[in-house]
Design an enzyme around this catalytic site. Sequence first.
Site: not given
Length: 138
Positions: A49, A116, A119, A130
């Site tokens: 992040y 949520n 990702h 990532e």
Amino acid sequence: MESTLVLVKPDGVERGLTGQIMARIEAKGYVITKAKLETPSRELLAKHYEEHEGKPFYEPLLEFMSSGPVFAMQVEGNRVIEGFRSLAGATDPTEAAPGTIRGDLGRDWGERVQKNLVHGSDSTASAERELGLWFADA
Ligand code: RTP
Ligand code: MG
């Protein structure tokens, strides 16, 4: 062929939604080529992040993401980066369209971070970066 990183976040794993989320990915026609369940370290999350460092939701986000196991997947298919983001729906689950993962399975829980469920990498550069972080040794 394109690859993306998909994470079922701690809220999705805790609510027992991992199987449903995998089923939606497979029903769409994408292929899961790597997977593991792991509680991510703060070190990994800080790298994952880094674009959000300094934002008001950054600390609560790291706290939330390190609060329990995350199910990480490498998912493959033509245009899967764009396709999975479309399957996931809008970041805010209240606004996410019905038919999407966040729209069908998520809601506002009244907390500082938007829980949520998933990702998905947002570009080819992010996906490569990532996947390297989450599957460094695989
Ligand atoms: P993701 O990276 O998780 O796929 O989600 P995204 O692109 O839709 O959202 P992004 O803007 O990259 O934000 C990363 C994650 O931070 C949390 N967030 N909370 N205002 C808030 O409470 C807020 N804003 C962002 C969400 O968990 C979001 O997915
Ligand atoms: Mg993002």
